[in-house]
Design an enzyme around this catalytic site. Structure first.
Site, PDB file in Angstrom:
ATOM      1  N   SER A 150       0.866  -1.187   0.000  1.00 34.88           N
ATOM      2  CA  SER A 150       0.000   0.000   0.000  1.00 34.88           C
ATOM      3  C   SER A 150       0.899   1.232   0.000  1.00 34.88           C
ATOM      4  O   SER A 150       2.099   1.121   0.290  1.00 34.88           O
ATOM      5  CB  SER A 150      -0.840  -0.029   1.283  1.00 34.88           C
ATOM      6  N   TYR A 163      -2.002  -0.932  10.474  1.00 30.85           N
ATOM      7  CA  TYR A 163      -2.064  -1.172   9.023  1.00 30.85           C
ATOM      8  C   TYR A 163      -0.740  -0.771   8.378  1.00 30.85           C
ATOM      9  O   TYR A 163      -0.168  -1.508   7.559  1.00 30.85           O
ATOM     10  CB  TYR A 163      -3.227  -0.369   8.437  1.00 30.85           C
TER      11      TYR A 163
HETATM   12  N1  LIG Z   1      -8.780  -0.279  -1.528  1.00 31.93           N
HETATM   13  C1  LIG Z   1      -7.716   0.448  -1.263  1.00 31.93           C
HETATM   14  O1  LIG Z   1      -7.764   1.694  -1.259  1.00 31.93           O
HETATM   15  C2  LIG Z   1      -6.395  -0.202  -0.968  1.00 31.93           C
HETATM   16  C3  LIG Z   1      -5.258   0.596  -0.936  1.00 31.93           C
HETATM   17  C4  LIG Z   1      -4.014   0.018  -0.670  1.00 31.93           C
HETATM   18  C5  LIG Z   1      -3.932  -1.341  -0.451  1.00 31.93           C
HETATM   19  N2  LIG Z   1      -5.062  -2.095  -0.460  1.00 31.93           N
HETATM   20  C6  LIG Z   1      -4.894  -3.523  -0.203  1.00 31.93           C
HETATM   21  O2  LIG Z   1      -5.407  -4.239  -1.300  1.00 31.93           O
HETATM   22  C7  LIG Z   1      -5.810  -5.531  -0.875  1.00 31.93           C
HETATM   23  C8  LIG Z   1      -7.202  -5.800  -1.404  1.00 31.93           C
HETATM   24  O3  LIG Z   1      -8.083  -4.858  -0.835  1.00 31.93           O
HETATM   25  P1  LIG Z   1      -9.451  -4.394  -1.526  1.00 31.93           P
HETATM   26  O4  LIG Z   1      -9.448  -2.930  -1.528  1.00 31.93           O
HETATM   27  O5  LIG Z   1      -9.677  -5.152  -2.779  1.00 31.93           O
HETATM   28  O6  LIG Z   1     -10.460  -4.841  -0.369  1.00 31.93           O
HETATM   29  P2  LIG Z   1     -11.750  -5.778  -0.367  1.00 31.93           P
HETATM   30  O7  LIG Z   1     -12.245  -5.702   1.019  1.00 31.93           O
HETATM   31  O8  LIG Z   1     -12.635  -5.448  -1.497  1.00 31.93           O
HETATM   32  O9  LIG Z   1     -11.132  -7.233  -0.645  1.00 31.93           O
HETATM   33  C9  LIG Z   1     -10.344  -7.895   0.292  1.00 31.93           C
HETATM   34  C10 LIG Z   1     -10.652  -9.374   0.193  1.00 31.93           C
HETATM   35  O10 LIG Z   1      -9.774 -10.070   1.101  1.00 31.93           O
HETATM   36  C11 LIG Z   1     -10.533 -11.072   1.748  1.00 31.93           C
HETATM   37  N3  LIG Z   1      -9.929 -11.420   3.026  1.00 31.93           N
HETATM   38  C12 LIG Z   1      -9.873 -10.656   4.137  1.00 31.93           C
HETATM   39  N4  LIG Z   1      -9.275 -11.335   5.122  1.00 31.93           N
HETATM   40  C13 LIG Z   1      -8.953 -12.543   4.622  1.00 31.93           C
HETATM   41  C14 LIG Z   1      -8.326 -13.688   5.171  1.00 31.93           C
HETATM   42  N5  LIG Z   1      -7.913 -13.725   6.453  1.00 31.93           N
HETATM   43  N6  LIG Z   1      -8.139 -14.763   4.375  1.00 31.93           N
HETATM   44  C15 LIG Z   1      -8.574 -14.745   3.091  1.00 31.93           C
HETATM   45  N7  LIG Z   1      -9.191 -13.707   2.522  1.00 31.93           N
HETATM   46  C16 LIG Z   1      -9.377 -12.623   3.285  1.00 31.93           C
HETATM   47  C17 LIG Z   1     -11.922 -10.471   1.917  1.00 31.93           C
HETATM   48  O11 LIG Z   1     -12.898 -11.467   2.139  1.00 31.93           O
HETATM   49  C18 LIG Z   1     -12.093  -9.704   0.622  1.00 31.93           C
HETATM   50  O12 LIG Z   1     -12.708 -10.501  -0.362  1.00 31.93           O
HETATM   51  C19 LIG Z   1      -5.674  -5.534   0.647  1.00 31.93           C
HETATM   52  O13 LIG Z   1      -4.469  -6.151   1.000  1.00 31.93           O
HETATM   53  C20 LIG Z   1      -5.640  -4.059   0.985  1.00 31.93           C
HETATM   54  O14 LIG Z   1      -4.972  -3.820   2.211  1.00 31.93           O
HETATM   55  C21 LIG Z   1      -6.284  -1.568  -0.721  1.00 31.93           C
END
Ligand SMILES: NC(=O)c1ccc[n+]([C@@H]2O[C@H](COP(=O)([O-])OP(=O)(O)OC[C@H]3O[C@@H](n4cnc5c(N)ncnc54)[C@H](O)[C@@H]3O)[C@@H](O)[C@H]2O)c1
Length: 256
Positions: A150, A163
């Site tokens: 991130s 985080y």
């Molecule tokens: N959305 C943002 O702005 C953003 C920014 C930087 C990084 N991220 C990172 O991107 C990644 C994806 O996030 P997203 O935005 O698509 O979120 P999201 O919530 O849409 O998707 C995350 C997915 O991970 C799954 N998950 C959570 N805990 C889990 C576990 N213990 N085992 C298996 N699956 C699990 C959830 O069920 C969900 O389907 C994450 O690592 C998040 O930290 C997101």
């Protein structure tokens, strides 16, 4: 035009939503067979339906990346279905909201919230690397892994200490794995998204949209597919000299 991941087998964690779903679909479009893993059965079934209806091949695996037996099962099921693992996208993650109250500075965070955060966002990536790399070493021929960090893996963000620490840890794991397995032909990189429109940011944007957008030079949220395209490229042979690298895809957030 030849497809970027033709014939490859990939494992995507967190594939049931957001960035993981968009990436699993983009990988399938580029010719990969995709194992989609997530805690959410409903989420992975929807992603696999998306892949299969577009003419791709996907399988759904439920599991928790924080549990080693589940991660071992994700790898074993992928290999049982498709014979090997060429690429992995270690992307499952949670936000602060999922592990405790929001808006807390470090001294206010409960140990249990921090432990939950580290278990999924850091230990989960470690466990995936461990089992994927074990499989890649056993089958031979190298591989490519991308971990989701991130902007919080490179800079501090107030009231997100747990985080931020976990995502910095993902950068450290990425660099170490890149060094340790370079001689085995396994490339390990990370993607560092800025603020992306997914279910993870929905709640936050209801209250902090204007404050956050004021700090993003492009003045909009990113889309999940904009992360997916970078990850597909990093996994492809076109990125053959790239390992241990940190890739910001953040609309200029960290440049400002
Ligand atoms: N959305 C943002 O702005 C953003 C920014 C930087 C990084 N991220 C990172 O991107 C990644 C994806 O996030 P997203 O935005 O698509 O979120 P999201 O919530 O849409 O998707 C995350 C997915 O991970 C799954 N998950 C959570 N805990 C889990 C576990 N213990 N085992 C298996 N699956 C699990 C959830 O069920 C969900 O389907 C994450 O690592 C998040 O930290 C997101």
């Amino acid at each position: 035009m030849s497809r970027m991941l033709e014939g490859k087998v990939v494992l995507v964690t967190g594939g049931g939503s957001g960035i993981g779903r968009a990436t699993a679909a983009a990988m399938a479009r580029e010719g990969a067979r995709v194992a989609v893993a997530d805690l959410s059965q409903e989420g992975i079934e929807a992603t696999v339906a998306l892949i299969n209806s577009a003419g791709g091949q996907g399988i759904a695996i439920t599991g928790d990346v924080a549990e080693e037996t589940d991660v071992a099962n994700m790898v074993a099921r992928t290999v049982a279905a498709f014979g090997r693992i060429d690429c992995a996208f270690n992307n499952a993650g949670v936000s602060g909201r999922a592990v405790g109250p929001t808006g807390q500075r470090l001294h206010e965070l409960a140990q249990s919230s921090v432990a939950k955060m580290f278990a999924v966002n850091l230990m989960g990536v470690f466990l995936c690397l461990k089992h994927e790399i074990t499989q890649m070493l056993a089958q031979g021929g190298g591989g490519a892994i991308v971990n989701t960090s991130s902007i919080a893996g490179l800079i501090g963000l107030a009231t997100s200490g747990h985080y931020v620490a976990a995502k910095h840890g993902v950068v450290g794991l990425t660099k170490t794995a890149a060094i340790e397995y370079a001689s085995d032909g396994i490339r390990v990189n990370c993607v560092n998204p800025g603020y992306i429109q997914t279910p993870m940011t929905d709640e936050m944007m209801k209250t902090r949209h204007d404050e956050i957008m004021a700090k993003v030079p492009v003045r909009r949220l990113g889309r999940a597919d904009e992360i997916a395209e970078a990850v597909v490229w990093m996994c492809s042979d076109k990125a053959s000299f790239m390992t241990g690298a940190v890739h910001l895809v953040d609309g200029g957030y960290c440049a400002a």
